[in-house]
Design an enzyme around this catalytic site. Structure first.
Site, PDB file in Angstrom:
ATOM      1  N   ASP A 182     -34.325  -6.062   3.784  1.00  0.00           N
ATOM      2  CA  ASP A 182     -33.374  -5.066   4.312  1.00  0.00           C
ATOM      3  C   ASP A 182     -31.904  -5.451   4.084  1.00  0.00           C
ATOM      4  OD1 ASP A 182     -35.335  -3.321   5.118  1.00  0.00           O
ATOM      5  OD2 ASP A 182     -35.339  -3.956   7.215  1.00  0.00           O
TER       6      ASP A 182
ATOM      7  N   ASP B  23     -49.907  -2.151   3.203  1.00  0.00           N
ATOM      8  CA  ASP B  23     -49.275  -3.137   2.335  1.00  0.00           C
ATOM      9  C   ASP B  23     -47.993  -2.517   1.789  1.00  0.00           C
ATOM     10  OD1 ASP B  23     -49.484  -5.840   1.438  1.00  0.00           O
ATOM     11  OD2 ASP B  23     -49.581  -5.055  -0.587  1.00  0.00           O
TER      12      ASP B  23
HETATM   13  P1  IMP Z   1     -46.997  -7.839   3.557  1.00  0.00           P
HETATM   14  O1  IMP Z   1     -47.199  -6.354   3.399  1.00  0.00           O
HETATM   15  O2  IMP Z   1     -47.055  -8.281   4.993  1.00  0.00           O
HETATM   16  O3  IMP Z   1     -47.804  -8.610   2.622  1.00  0.00           O
HETATM   17  O4  IMP Z   1     -45.501  -8.197   3.135  1.00  0.00           O
HETATM   18  C1  IMP Z   1     -44.627  -7.287   2.715  1.00  0.00           C
HETATM   19  C2  IMP Z   1     -43.299  -7.951   2.412  1.00  0.00           C
HETATM   20  O5  IMP Z   1     -42.521  -6.960   1.753  1.00  0.00           O
HETATM   21  C3  IMP Z   1     -42.517  -8.337   3.664  1.00  0.00           C
HETATM   22  O6  IMP Z   1     -42.715  -9.667   4.036  1.00  0.00           O
HETATM   23  C4  IMP Z   1     -41.084  -8.092   3.216  1.00  0.00           C
HETATM   24  O7  IMP Z   1     -40.599  -9.188   2.485  1.00  0.00           O
HETATM   25  C5  IMP Z   1     -41.228  -6.913   2.261  1.00  0.00           C
HETATM   26  N1  IMP Z   1     -41.053  -5.638   2.985  1.00  0.00           N
HETATM   27  C6  IMP Z   1     -41.990  -4.706   3.288  1.00  0.00           C
HETATM   28  N2  IMP Z   1     -41.467  -3.686   3.988  1.00  0.00           N
HETATM   29  C7  IMP Z   1     -40.169  -3.994   4.142  1.00  0.00           C
HETATM   30  C8  IMP Z   1     -39.099  -3.328   4.821  1.00  0.00           C
HETATM   31  O8  IMP Z   1     -39.235  -2.275   5.455  1.00  0.00           O
HETATM   32  N3  IMP Z   1     -37.922  -3.953   4.748  1.00  0.00           N
HETATM   33  C9  IMP Z   1     -37.704  -5.120   4.081  1.00  0.00           C
HETATM   34  N4  IMP Z   1     -38.667  -5.791   3.473  1.00  0.00           N
HETATM   35  C10 IMP Z   1     -39.901  -5.225   3.495  1.00  0.00           C
END
Ligand code: IMP
Length: 207
Positions: A156, A70
């Site tokens: 990003d 997560d």
């Molecule tokens: P989940 O972990 O799939 O619930 O969602 C994590 C959310 O955090 C993603 O949909 C992105 O919006 C954001 N996120 C997580 N890691 C990154 C990254 O490496 N770059 C940009 N956004 C990120």
């Protein structure tokens, strides 16, 4: 042996495959295994969600290593928002673009020193329905004043790295994968798997 990444996010899987290259495990994601597999992400912290993802999948795929991941964006002047709501920050029909605009709008007019933020990644490794180990990684930066760059995903294009004078979306994926929150956490996992867990997995399989 397989390592199941408990996510259907193809962008994350792409990054994770590149980071874990060379590891003697077959990497598959929930997207490859079962696109209908649903995990309700209702934890209050990244850790809660990562542990939940790992355990729910590990209870079904008992003979495989399972990684729950997560991650999200934490903006200091927003009291930690969007945090665990990163994916759906702009509401029901949220997408990356709307989420980015929402953050930009909330920070409109704020000076650089009020725009501090970080990405956080939490990993939970499980086997046979039990958590084996946890790992974390963080990348610090600033919220930019506009959307810039086409690479990467999520936030990003608004996440600015002063040392590169670029947003993460302006970096090549291979560079992002050397410095990102996710790569830091996954490199710890990789080391752990190389050193300890593979032996343990063999033991587990013989039981
Ligand atoms: P989940 O972990 O799939 O619930 O969602 C994590 C959310 O955090 C993603 O949909 C992105 O919006 C954001 N996120 C997580 N890691 C990154 C990254 O490496 N770059 C940009 N956004 C990120």
């Amino acid at each position: 042996m397989r390592l199941i990444i408990a996510t259907k996010n193809k962008n994350k899987v792409k990054e994770i495959r590149q980071i874990l290259k060379g590891l003697n495990l077959r990497i598959v994601s929930l997207y490859d295994l079962d696109r209908k597999f649903r995990i309700v992400e209702n934890g209050r912290t990244f850790k809660d969600n990562a542990v939940k993802k790992a355990l729910v999948v590990s209870k079904v795929y008992k003979n495989d290593l399972v990684m729950g991941e997560d991650s999200g964006l934490v903006v200091e002047c927003l009291g930690g928002e969007p945090g665990v709501y990163s994916k759906r920050y702009a509401g029901r029909n949220a997408n990356d673009y709307k989420n980015n605009l929402k953050v930009l709008k909330k920070l409109e007019g704020l000076s650089k020193n009020k725009r501090r933020a970080y990405f956080f990644c939490f990993l939970a490794l499980s086997l046979g329905g039990k958590i084996e180990e946890i790992f974390e990684g963080r990348m610090d930066g600033l919220i930019h004043c506009e959307i810039c760059g086409d690479n990467g995903f999520g936030y990003d294009p608004i996440f600015y790295l002063p040392s590169y004078k670029k947003t993460v979306a302006q970096l090549h994926l291979s560079l992002k994968n050397r410095i990102s929150h996710r790569s830091k956490a996954f490199r710890k996992l990789k080391k752990f798997l190389e050193q300890k867990c593979l032996e343990k997995c063999e033991g587990f399989r013989e039981r």
